[in-house]
Design a protein around this motif. Sequence first.
Motif, PDB file in Angstrom:
ATOM      1  N   LYS A 206       0.969  -1.240  -0.063  1.00  0.00           N
ATOM      2  CA  LYS A 206       0.107  -0.041   0.101  1.00  0.00           C
ATOM      3  C   LYS A 206       0.757   1.239   0.038  1.00  0.00           C
ATOM      4  O   LYS A 206       0.235   2.566  -0.348  1.00  0.00           O
ATOM      5  CB  LYS A 206      -1.038  -0.097   0.992  1.00  0.00           C
ATOM      6  N   GLU A 207       2.220   1.221   0.365  1.00  0.00           N
ATOM      7  CA  GLU A 207       2.926   2.545   0.684  1.00  0.00           C
ATOM      8  C   GLU A 207       4.415   1.887   0.379  1.00  0.00           C
ATOM      9  O   GLU A 207       5.003   1.069   0.525  1.00  0.00           O
ATOM     10  CB  GLU A 207       2.898   2.808   2.147  1.00  0.00           C
ATOM     11  N   LEU A 208       5.132   2.913  -0.541  1.00  0.00           N
ATOM     12  CA  LEU A 208       6.517   2.775  -0.597  1.00  0.00           C
ATOM     13  C   LEU A 208       6.985   3.723   0.109  1.00  0.00           C
ATOM     14  O   LEU A 208       7.145   5.002  -0.362  1.00  0.00           O
ATOM     15  CB  LEU A 208       6.894   2.898  -2.283  1.00  0.00           C
ATOM     16  N   LYS A 209       8.169   3.345   0.932  1.00  0.00           N
ATOM     17  CA  LYS A 209       8.856   4.293   1.799  1.00  0.00           C
ATOM     18  C   LYS A 209       9.687   4.903   0.954  1.00  0.00           C
ATOM     19  O   LYS A 209       9.947   6.355   1.190  1.00  0.00           O
ATOM     20  CB  LYS A 209       9.692   3.529   2.812  1.00  0.00           C
ATOM     21  N   TYR A 210      10.434   4.476   0.085  1.00  0.00           N
ATOM     22  CA  TYR A 210      11.109   5.168  -0.891  1.00  0.00           C
ATOM     23  C   TYR A 210      10.872   4.998  -2.289  1.00  0.00           C
ATOM     24  O   TYR A 210      10.511   3.475  -2.620  1.00  0.00           O
ATOM     25  CB  TYR A 210      12.709   4.962  -0.717  1.00  0.00           C
ATOM     26  N   VAL A 211      11.310   5.813  -3.358  1.00  0.00           N
ATOM     27  CA  VAL A 211      11.597   5.087  -4.748  1.00  0.00           C
ATOM     28  C   VAL A 211      12.738   5.727  -5.297  1.00  0.00           C
ATOM     29  O   VAL A 211      12.993   6.770  -4.717  1.00  0.00           O
ATOM     30  CB  VAL A 211      10.230   5.622  -5.733  1.00  0.00           C
ATOM     31  N   VAL A 212      13.459   5.099  -5.887  1.00  0.00           N
ATOM     32  CA  VAL A 212      14.846   5.549  -6.443  1.00  0.00           C
ATOM     33  C   VAL A 212      14.639   5.680  -8.001  1.00  0.00           C
ATOM     34  O   VAL A 212      14.185   4.649  -8.803  1.00  0.00           O
ATOM     35  CB  VAL A 212      15.896   4.822  -6.219  1.00  0.00           C
ATOM     36  N   ALA A 213      14.851   6.995  -8.596  1.00  0.00           N
ATOM     37  CA  ALA A 213      14.920   7.265  -9.873  1.00  0.00           C
ATOM     38  C   ALA A 213      16.573   7.020 -10.217  1.00  0.00           C
ATOM     39  O   ALA A 213      17.162   8.122 -10.081  1.00  0.00           O
ATOM     40  CB  ALA A 213      14.345   8.357 -10.395  1.00  0.00           C
ATOM     41  N   THR A 214      17.193   6.252 -10.628  1.00  0.00           N
ATOM     42  CA  THR A 214      18.624   6.220 -10.596  1.00  0.00           C
ATOM     43  C   THR A 214      19.217   7.078 -11.575  1.00  0.00           C
ATOM     44  O   THR A 214      20.057   7.503 -11.205  1.00  0.00           O
ATOM     45  CB  THR A 214      18.863   4.492 -11.081  1.00  0.00           C
ATOM     46  N   HIS A 215      18.679   7.414 -12.725  1.00  0.00           N
ATOM     47  CA  HIS A 215      19.253   8.442 -13.599  1.00  0.00           C
ATOM     48  C   HIS A 215      17.676   8.606 -14.721  1.00  0.00           C
ATOM     49  O   HIS A 215      17.072   7.596 -14.955  1.00  0.00           O
ATOM     50  CB  HIS A 215      20.225   7.850 -14.350  1.00  0.00           C
ATOM     51  N   PRO A 216      17.727   9.819 -15.514  1.00  0.00           N
ATOM     52  CA  PRO A 216      16.665  10.200 -16.278  1.00  0.00           C
ATOM     53  C   PRO A 216      16.775   9.575 -17.477  1.00  0.00           C
ATOM     54  O   PRO A 216      16.538  10.206 -18.748  1.00  0.00           O
ATOM     55  CB  PRO A 216      16.678  11.695 -16.109  1.00  0.00           C
ATOM     56  N   HIS A 217      16.753   8.262 -17.821  1.00  0.00           N
ATOM     57  CA  HIS A 217      16.677   7.421 -19.042  1.00  0.00           C
ATOM     58  C   HIS A 217      15.259   6.715 -19.052  1.00  0.00           C
ATOM     59  O   HIS A 217      14.895   6.314 -17.734  1.00  0.00           O
ATOM     60  CB  HIS A 217      17.650   6.407 -19.332  1.00  0.00           C
ATOM     61  N   SER A 218      14.525   6.754 -20.058  1.00  0.00           N
ATOM     62  CA  SER A 218      12.984   6.453 -20.095  1.00  0.00           C
ATOM     63  C   SER A 218      12.904   4.888 -19.725  1.00  0.00           C
ATOM     64  O   SER A 218      11.927   4.623 -19.076  1.00  0.00           O
ATOM     65  CB  SER A 218      12.537   6.436 -21.435  1.00  0.00           C
ATOM     66  N   ASP A 219      14.131   3.997 -19.839  1.00  0.00           N
ATOM     67  CA  ASP A 219      13.880   2.815 -19.411  1.00  0.00           C
ATOM     68  C   ASP A 219      14.133   2.344 -18.112  1.00  0.00           C
ATOM     69  O   ASP A 219      13.798   1.438 -17.813  1.00  0.00           O
ATOM     70  CB  ASP A 219      14.825   1.879 -20.366  1.00  0.00           C
ATOM     71  N   HIS A 220      14.194   3.520 -17.289  1.00  0.00           N
ATOM     72  CA  HIS A 220      14.526   3.395 -16.095  1.00  0.00           C
ATOM     73  C   HIS A 220      13.163   4.398 -15.114  1.00  0.00           C
ATOM     74  O   HIS A 220      12.760   4.097 -14.052  1.00  0.00           O
ATOM     75  CB  HIS A 220      15.630   4.092 -15.399  1.00  0.00           C
ATOM     76  N   ILE A 221      12.935   5.323 -15.756  1.00  0.00           N
ATOM     77  CA  ILE A 221      11.939   6.258 -15.027  1.00  0.00           C
ATOM     78  C   ILE A 221      10.729   6.424 -15.728  1.00  0.00           C
ATOM     79  O   ILE A 221       9.677   7.029 -15.429  1.00  0.00           O
ATOM     80  CB  ILE A 221      12.554   7.778 -14.806  1.00  0.00           C
ATOM     81  N   GLY A 222      10.705   5.699 -17.043  1.00  0.00           N
ATOM     82  CA  GLY A 222       9.319   5.922 -17.988  1.00  0.00           C
ATOM     83  C   GLY A 222       7.963   5.622 -17.288  1.00  0.00           C
ATOM     84  O   GLY A 222       7.005   6.323 -17.550  1.00  0.00           O
TER      85      GLY A 222
END
Length: 372
Positions: free
Chosen positions: A81-97
Amino acid sequence: MKSLKCFISIFAFVFLLGCSNAYNTTESTQSTTTYNNVHFIDVGQGDSILVESSGEYMLVDAGEEDKGDTVVNYINNLGVKELKYVVATHPHSDHIGGMDNVINNIKVDNIIMPNQATSTSCFENMLDAIENNNVNVIKAQAGNEFNVGKFNCEIIGPVEISNETNDNSVVIKLSYLNDSILLTGDCSKGEERDILNSSTNISANLLKAGHHGSSTSSTESFVNAVNPQIAVISCGKNNDYGHPHKETVDRFNKHNIKIYRTDKMGTIIAECSGNGITMKYGNKVETVTNNTISHTDSIANTDAKAENTTIEATSSTTASNTYILNTKSKKYHKPSCDSVSKISDKNKKEYTGSAKDIQNKGYLPCGICKPQ
């Protein structure tokens, strides 16, 4: 442009607060399950990793935009129900899309990201989701530590901001007792070199291969320093990049590192007991001990979270022997190992006892001489 300004403003606010106070260390209100799992979710040619421990969760990346629903459904199916953290490792679409989809559909407390902005639509969509859902933004800074359940999480990189986006990837080491996992995003040889030069202890039982197994990552010196028993490669079937590259696969094989690939196995789960990592995928059972693989029949009614397949990576022994310790790299060697002559006297220590005792002190076996 409005979103980019918002992004800059959010970071400025975080900097004023100070990174040491930015992490949320409050206890989760979710159920206190005892699982200590790392889920390498199959999102095709991309990364998405769910860390689960004692009822707390962290998501590292969310694949391409069209994989957002896949990630959200996977998380929902686990009852999260809840994510304590999310990590966007770097701004490429295959990671943050797919990250905006996650943030808009699941409660997220904090997001950790490098100090790097782009003008791509997926990046701006993620920023809008962060703003609309009041997610706390934390700059990734090497040396910072925080907890997700029983996992200690240490940010290893980026050590310095690079002109290469991949080399700004957030690298995180997860540790639980004697088990450790290194998550590397698309970290390539430039960032690997910076990390090695920082003299940080990056030894780990499991390495998530950088950049989907590209030959630009997992260099010889980096693999030697990590000295993993297991490598996980997240990539898509028949992808246009030829990932994983032959050079990387050959390097892992040379070091007798067991390879697991999402393009061949689907979602892979690493379960940490604190004294050995169990790998689970599909409906097969496979146990790996001291680089020996044994096969057994499939188990019909295993916990759904375990995906019914087991691989145990352990190399402990109770025999008493003499070893040479490198107190800096936290590796132990046979006295006859060629690497011993390269250890400086101040970092060299002789030890007589069992390999298990050494590992309990935080040391890992040399990948060259493979002491038992």
